[in-house]
Design a protein around this motif. Sequence first.
Motif, mmCIF file in Angstrom:
data_model
loop_
_atom_site.group_PDB
_atom_site.id
_atom_site.type_symbol
_atom_site.label_atom_id
_atom_site.label_comp_id
_atom_site.label_asym_id
_atom_site.label_seq_id
_atom_site.Cartn_x
_atom_site.Cartn_y
_atom_site.Cartn_z
ATOM 1 N N THR A 34 0.807 -1.207 0.000
ATOM 2 C CA THR A 34 0.000 0.000 0.000
ATOM 3 C C THR A 34 0.845 1.265 0.000
ATOM 4 O O THR A 34 0.345 2.343 -0.222
ATOM 5 C CB THR A 34 -0.939 0.038 1.226
ATOM 6 O OG1 THR A 34 -0.140 -0.254 2.366
ATOM 7 C CG2 THR A 34 -2.039 -0.990 1.094
ATOM 8 N N THR A 35 2.167 1.144 0.252
ATOM 9 C CA THR A 35 2.997 2.355 0.204
ATOM 10 C C THR A 35 2.973 2.927 -1.205
ATOM 11 O O THR A 35 3.004 2.210 -2.178
ATOM 12 C CB THR A 35 4.459 2.075 0.593
ATOM 13 O OG1 THR A 35 4.885 0.932 -0.139
ATOM 14 C CG2 THR A 35 4.597 1.812 2.068
ATOM 15 N N ILE A 36 2.940 4.233 -1.288
ATOM 16 C CA ILE A 36 2.842 4.902 -2.585
ATOM 17 C C ILE A 36 4.206 4.830 -3.270
ATOM 18 O O ILE A 36 5.190 5.284 -2.725
ATOM 19 C CB ILE A 36 2.420 6.377 -2.391
ATOM 20 C CG1 ILE A 36 1.269 6.484 -1.396
ATOM 21 C CG2 ILE A 36 2.082 7.014 -3.726
ATOM 22 C CD1 ILE A 36 0.028 5.720 -1.748
ATOM 23 N N VAL A 47 0.255 7.054 9.055
ATOM 24 C CA VAL A 47 -0.612 8.237 8.971
ATOM 25 C C VAL A 47 -0.236 9.040 7.737
ATOM 26 O O VAL A 47 -1.098 9.509 6.996
ATOM 27 C CB VAL A 47 -0.467 9.118 10.241
ATOM 28 C CG1 VAL A 47 -1.225 10.425 10.075
ATOM 29 C CG2 VAL A 47 -0.964 8.365 11.472
ATOM 30 N N GLN A 48 1.088 9.145 7.509
ATOM 31 C CA GLN A 48 1.572 9.875 6.341
ATOM 32 C C GLN A 48 1.085 9.233 5.049
ATOM 33 O O GLN A 48 0.679 9.910 4.116
ATOM 34 C CB GLN A 48 3.114 9.848 6.359
ATOM 35 C CG GLN A 48 3.757 11.162 6.062
ATOM 36 C CD GLN A 48 5.259 11.068 6.202
ATOM 37 O OE1 GLN A 48 5.766 10.440 7.131
ATOM 38 N NE2 GLN A 48 5.974 11.661 5.292
ATOM 39 N N ILE A 49 1.094 7.884 5.045
ATOM 40 C CA ILE A 49 0.628 7.165 3.857
ATOM 41 C C ILE A 49 -0.841 7.460 3.605
ATOM 42 O O ILE A 49 -1.258 7.737 2.495
ATOM 43 C CB ILE A 49 0.838 5.635 4.008
ATOM 44 C CG1 ILE A 49 2.320 5.298 4.183
ATOM 45 C CG2 ILE A 49 0.264 4.900 2.801
ATOM 46 C CD1 ILE A 49 2.558 3.880 4.624
ATOM 47 N N GLN A 53 -2.467 9.255 0.434
ATOM 48 C CA GLN A 53 -3.470 8.562 -0.374
ATOM 49 C C GLN A 53 -4.747 9.373 -0.464
ATOM 50 O O GLN A 53 -5.387 9.441 -1.508
ATOM 51 C CB GLN A 53 -3.734 7.168 0.212
ATOM 52 C CG GLN A 53 -4.692 6.292 -0.578
ATOM 53 C CD GLN A 53 -4.277 6.082 -2.026
ATOM 54 O OE1 GLN A 53 -3.172 6.388 -2.423
ATOM 55 N NE2 GLN A 53 -5.208 5.592 -2.814
ATOM 56 N N ARG A 54 -5.100 10.027 0.641
ATOM 57 C CA ARG A 54 -6.299 10.858 0.648
ATOM 58 C C ARG A 54 -6.137 11.999 -0.361
ATOM 59 O O ARG A 54 -7.055 12.318 -1.121
ATOM 60 C CB ARG A 54 -6.522 11.421 2.051
ATOM 61 C CG ARG A 54 -7.995 11.567 2.427
ATOM 62 C CD ARG A 54 -8.175 11.836 3.893
ATOM 63 N NE ARG A 54 -7.923 10.665 4.715
ATOM 64 C CZ ARG A 54 -7.563 10.718 5.995
ATOM 65 N NH1 ARG A 54 -7.379 11.874 6.584
ATOM 66 N NH2 ARG A 54 -7.353 9.615 6.682
ATOM 67 N N ALA A 58 -8.287 12.649 -3.771
ATOM 68 C CA ALA A 58 -8.988 13.909 -4.014
ATOM 69 C C ALA A 58 -8.593 14.497 -5.362
ATOM 70 O O ALA A 58 -9.444 14.943 -6.139
ATOM 71 C CB ALA A 58 -8.675 14.907 -2.893
ATOM 72 N N LEU A 59 -7.292 14.445 -5.652
ATOM 73 C CA LEU A 59 -6.816 14.984 -6.928
ATOM 74 C C LEU A 59 -7.359 14.173 -8.102
ATOM 75 O O LEU A 59 -7.764 14.725 -9.121
ATOM 76 C CB LEU A 59 -5.276 14.963 -6.974
ATOM 77 C CG LEU A 59 -4.574 16.005 -6.120
ATOM 78 C CD1 LEU A 59 -3.093 15.702 -6.014
ATOM 79 C CD2 LEU A 59 -4.792 17.398 -6.699
ATOM 80 N N ARG A 60 -7.364 12.863 -7.940
ATOM 81 C CA ARG A 60 -7.856 11.994 -9.000
ATOM 82 C C ARG A 60 -9.334 12.251 -9.252
ATOM 83 O O ARG A 60 -9.775 12.374 -10.393
ATOM 84 C CB ARG A 60 -7.616 10.527 -8.612
ATOM 85 C CG ARG A 60 -8.172 9.503 -9.579
ATOM 86 C CD ARG A 60 -7.424 9.472 -10.869
ATOM 87 N NE ARG A 60 -7.920 8.408 -11.741
ATOM 88 C CZ ARG A 60 -7.544 8.243 -13.000
ATOM 89 N NH1 ARG A 60 -6.698 9.076 -13.543
ATOM 90 N NH2 ARG A 60 -8.035 7.256 -13.709
#
Lengths: 128, 331
Positions: A34-36, A47-49, A53-54, A58-60
């Motif tokens: 799941t890490t970007i 939390v950073q991940i 992702q959030r 949102a951008l997508r």
Amino acid sequence: MRPHVSVLRLPRGPAPNGRGFDPNSPRFIALCPTTISASTETATDSVQIREEQRARSALRESFLRTLIAMTNKQVQFHMYERVKVEAKFGASDIDVLNFQISELHTPIGVQKEALLRCQDVISYSFDL
Amino acid sequence: MAMRQTPLTCSGHTRPVVDLAFSGITPYGYFLISACKDGKPMLRQGDTGDWIGTFLGHKGAVWGATLNNEATKAATAAADFTAKVWDAVTGDEVLTLAHKHIVKSVNFTQDSSCLLTGGNDKIIRIYDLNKPEAEPQEITGHTSAIKKALWCKNDTQILSAADDKTVRLWDRNSTEVVKQLSFDMSVSSMEYIPDGEVLVITYGKTIAFYNALSLDMIKTVDAPASIHSASLHPDKEFFVAGGDDFKLYKFDYGTKEELESYKGHFGPVHCVRFSPDGELYASGSEDGTLRLWQTAVGKTYGLWKCVLPEELVSENSDTIYCTPAAPEIKA
């Protein structure tokens, strides 16, 4: 009598659309954590991940909404080789590789229907 | 004497297939990448030929393609003056390395940390994939376009073949030539076998075998037609070759005897390689297809199933590797 070799089936060919790399294949699931992948630092902080992702979601989502908002509108495309064209936007394909457009105004005339190759587009703009 | 062979035909490319490469054996089987003049290299499951994905991004013919051992990364060399590195699991483009001319060859080190490129600008380049913005190390010397550049001797040396009719062995650190082979004509292909340090070179109708460390010639074998590519079996019992007459030839490596020849392609064969387990070999042709051929015809493996005479059917229909559960794709 020699043993005969039969073929169970033919090798599967490419899918009609999309570029493959099934995200549901066992290999994909096992090797793509799941890490970007685009982050240069391995984000060990979960939390950073999640935050990243959030933001990506949102951008997508907003990008996809612009595609919807653009439908049937006049769009100006800035492309490589200092090309600027205007057309009525119809739709995008699933991988955003091609845009289907109509009434494409080019220096040599108006093309009734056309497919614009997205990788040739630098930017585009339209009025809401 | 020869058994007729039913090759497995992999369709999908729309132009000639000019290069192909296998990965090592991974927990998910082994994989095959094909370079095509249509600019869209494809990844396939190695033992079945099933399409997994297409790497999209190149703007010109793709002349070379390779996978790292784990099949997690792919690299491609193209006529659009770039070499690209890809994530071979997701299909995403990871890196674009701009060159000043057509790139023909790409090769990863064993640990996938460096990429070797070579092409029409006659310069061999070494890119550190951990520092992709850094300038690559350059090795000059060839006087014509480079066809193939490969890491050898545990990634401490480099072998290159160019249109200047030479094959050169370079030291990676000093970037100097260690040894050089000259031929009367251009070398059409080169394969490096780390296990046993064998170099397979083809030119004209000849398939030549050299010691990769000393560049001493081991033996040469002549085929009935002009050969574009050859591959030595991992056990070094046979080798296969293909070229202008569209056929695949199988030779005994020890006796140099031609054992079999197979028809199937509708155009010249440009590339042929054995799979890492030696059970099959893949060929790419001007006809736009890849074909998979069995090393031991009649064996149950991959999509081939041995059907015994009489009513007895072989119950052993398990494939050796688990093919990933891909959704049914309509041809």
